[in-house]
Design a protein around this motif. Structure first.
Motif, mmCIF file in Angstrom:
data_model
loop_
_atom_site.group_PDB
_atom_site.id
_atom_site.type_symbol
_atom_site.label_atom_id
_atom_site.label_comp_id
_atom_site.label_asym_id
_atom_site.label_seq_id
_atom_site.Cartn_x
_atom_site.Cartn_y
_atom_site.Cartn_z
ATOM 1 N N VAL A 14 0.861 -1.182 0.000
ATOM 2 C CA VAL A 14 0.000 0.000 0.000
ATOM 3 C C VAL A 14 0.899 1.234 0.000
ATOM 4 N N PRO A 15 0.657 2.181 -0.923
ATOM 5 C CA PRO A 15 1.500 3.380 -0.978
ATOM 6 C C PRO A 15 1.471 4.155 0.339
ATOM 7 N N PRO A 16 2.583 4.813 0.703
ATOM 8 C CA PRO A 16 2.664 5.538 1.983
ATOM 9 C C PRO A 16 1.538 6.551 2.183
ATOM 10 N N GLU A 17 1.167 7.285 1.131
ATOM 11 C CA GLU A 17 0.104 8.286 1.294
ATOM 12 C C GLU A 17 -1.241 7.623 1.601
ATOM 13 N N ALA A 18 -1.501 6.474 1.003
ATOM 14 C CA ALA A 18 -2.740 5.746 1.288
ATOM 15 C C ALA A 18 -2.693 5.172 2.705
ATOM 16 N N GLN A 19 -1.523 4.714 3.120
ATOM 17 C CA GLN A 19 -1.371 4.164 4.470
ATOM 18 C C GLN A 19 -1.617 5.254 5.526
ATOM 19 N N THR A 20 -1.180 6.472 5.252
ATOM 20 C CA THR A 20 -1.407 7.590 6.176
ATOM 21 C C THR A 20 -2.902 7.851 6.349
ATOM 22 N N VAL A 21 -3.634 7.826 5.249
ATOM 23 C CA VAL A 21 -5.094 8.011 5.293
ATOM 24 C C VAL A 21 -5.731 6.877 6.095
ATOM 25 N N MET A 22 -5.274 5.649 5.853
ATOM 26 C CA MET A 22 -5.808 4.488 6.565
ATOM 27 C C MET A 22 -5.564 4.584 8.072
ATOM 28 N N LEU A 23 -4.392 5.062 8.455
ATOM 29 C CA LEU A 23 -4.085 5.195 9.891
ATOM 30 C C LEU A 23 -5.020 6.189 10.567
#
Length: 158
Positions: A128-137
């Motif tokens: 999962v791309p870092p920017e998407a992971q940030t949103v998920m967190l």
């Protein structure tokens, strides 16, 4: 003499957690393959080997909900394997369960550190791309307290 045997209602198991937390692995251990509907698997079927693109979510989740509905319509248990971190995602699944008179069981994966490490170890389209992971967190933190106010037959936190 006629005997009426009441058939139990189907159950919808809603898995919720950030990518890499073990939702798919857990589902494969406890449920038959035909009962698991995975948003990741649908994405891979439609666009093999391609990177995640949020613009495709509408098409992916339309198919995701259709497949879950088909299983529940047959009176069988179904497993919704997606992040389900946004309230709207869980609400839509809850509505789907209600429509099919299914019990709703939320399985919430609370192992954020493990998920981040697993995602880091993934390669190619699986990561999962870092920017998407940030949103998920952010959604994870928000949903962690919100789920207690939602209506489920049961809530299990892993």
């Amino acid at each position: 003499m006629n005997t009426f045997v009441e058939k139990p209602n189907p159950r919808l198991f809603i898995l919720a957690g950030i990518p890499g937390c073990g939702k798919t692995t857990w589902a494969k251990i406890f449920f038959p393959p035909w009962s698991i509907v995975s948003s990741d698997a649908i994405r891979e079927e439609k666009w093999p080997g391609e990177s995640y693109d949020y613009k495709r979510n509408g098409e992916v989740f339309e198919e995701f909900h259709r497949r879950l509905g088909d299983i529940l319509e047959d009176g069988k248990d179904a497993v919704a394997d997606a992040t389900s971190l946004a309230y709207q995602a869980r609400w839509k699944l809850s509505d789907l369960a209600d429509y099919h008179y299914a019990e709703k069981h939320l399985i919430f994966f609370n192992n954020m550190e493990q998920a981040l490490n697993r995602n880091y170890e993934r390669t190619g389209a699986a990561r999962v791309p870092p920017e998407a992971q940030t949103v998920m967190l952010a959604k994870f933190k928000e949903s962690r307290s919100a789920i207690l106010d939602e209506s489920y037959t049961s809530i299990t936190i892993i």
